[in-house]
Scaffold this motif. Sequence first.
Motif, short mmCIF file in Angstrom:
data_model
loop_
_atom_site.label_atom_id
_atom_site.label_comp_id
_atom_site.label_asym_id
_atom_site.label_seq_id
_atom_site.Cartn_x
_atom_site.Cartn_y
_atom_site.Cartn_z
N TYR A 243 0.86 -1.18 0.00
CA TYR A 243 0.00 0.00 0.00
C TYR A 243 0.90 1.23 0.00
CZ TYR A 243 -3.50 -3.44 1.33
OH TYR A 243 -4.30 -4.55 1.35
N THR A 248 -4.68 4.79 1.98
CA THR A 248 -5.17 4.11 0.78
C THR A 248 -6.09 2.96 1.19
OG1 THR A 248 -3.13 4.60 -0.44
CG2 THR A 248 -4.49 2.78 -1.25
N THR A 278 -8.66 1.64 5.31
CA THR A 278 -7.27 2.08 5.18
C THR A 278 -6.47 1.55 6.37
OG1 THR A 278 -7.60 4.11 6.43
CG2 THR A 278 -8.06 4.19 4.05
#
Length: 496
Positions: A243, A248, A278
């Motif tokens: 990630y 994200t 996230t």
Amino acid sequence: MKTPRTRDAMAGPLRRASTFCLLLVLALMARATWLAVAEADGYTSNPANARITIDRYAQPLGNILVGGQPVTGSVPTEGPLAFKRSYTDGPLYASLTGYTSQAYGSNQLESIFADLLDGSDPRLTGPVEALTDPLTRSRPAGGDVVTTIDPAVQRAGWAALGGRQGAAVAIDPATGRILGLVSTPSYDPSGITGRSKADERAWQALSADSGKAMVNGALRATYAPGSTFKLVVAAAALESGLYPNVDTPTASPNPYTLPGTRTVLTNENAAAPCANATLRTALEYSCNNVFAKAAADLGEAKLSAQAAKFGFNLEKLDTPVRAATSVYPAGMEPSQVALTGIGQFSVTATPLQMALVSAAVANDGVLMTPSTVSKLTDHSGRTVQEFAPAELGRVMSAQTAKQLQSAMVSVVTDGTGKAAAIPGLTVGGKTGTAQHGVDNSGLPYAWFTSWADDGKGHRIAVAAVVLNGSTDRDEITGGGLAGPVAKAMTAAYLKR
């Protein structure tokens, strides 16, 4: 009158007897020289040599210092051993000092620096004493061990743990110096320093306790770290590029089925927004699905490599007391790798190890070697040896560390770690509740690891674990039980 022939006949045996006696004398002299020179160290260090114990306790021992003040002492006794060790606030500092006993030996700092403390360390001997001491059979006064422990931090951790079984470690992230080292239950080393019947009874009672009180839970005991290990997984996910940042969205179904099985992994808080969360949100709500999925995606090799950078699987981590090895397991099935993502399966960690995790995050990715000793001095205060801060290694990039700092702050401001918030300080943390025992039959361990910054260049990292905080499983949470311990130690250091 004897004839010359008779005298000559007698002279031969006399010469042979004299030569034999001379050879015996030379052999005895050679043996004595060999014992005095080549084997002297062996006899000197032989535990069966009573002279060692007599010499060690012939004068007061040097001291172990906390905050510049001795937490040890020596008191006169009767009999061939002139002095024995004594302790100030013995239970509070036993996890630091260890003990030294006329009957039962010594451990921890008392053992590691025994030569300095009893005056036999050659570094304590000046040029004049080097010539005179062997003749007078004397030795210099014992030196002192100056520790890194902050007495206010130590007392705060002790008070916060109270009568519960647990441990806590506080570290200066920039130097690696250990500021607090607490382990409960504890014991008073003063009760076992002599040779009396009372000392014997105290030793037997401690031994019958399976050594529980004498185990240094902060350094020498390992436990399942639970969700605090999610910080390691998050670091691996960011470092590997799984990630790009902590904000994200992840591809993490909720609930998550462990790979290769039909076992469904759920979250403690069913209402938490954990689906495809996230990393920041997953840390705030401690989402099992996100970190189990991330661990499975990363695989054992990448996770093991990242854990090793934090100090897992390091066999020799000396503070200078050697810490037990924290373990990230090997040879796992994919489903087991997924479970390590939430700090379960066979992952184990010392409280020191989890403090190092937060310390590396707080120190922008650089991990310093932990130490409880800053220097050794002679009796007059002259420095004999100094222990300068040393880098253990870079754990992650500064960018990754900044990302995790931000996410850990969110855990305290908006997530499960709100109980650790301290007005005026920036605090980042991670809670953990670790299952253990056969079929998770044991009461969970409550964990909290954190770091804090006062905005003036001072930081502290702490890890605390509470093992028997409540008999009600529903009341056992890392934020509720271990968080206040870390908070107390942090405030004692940064709010003065």
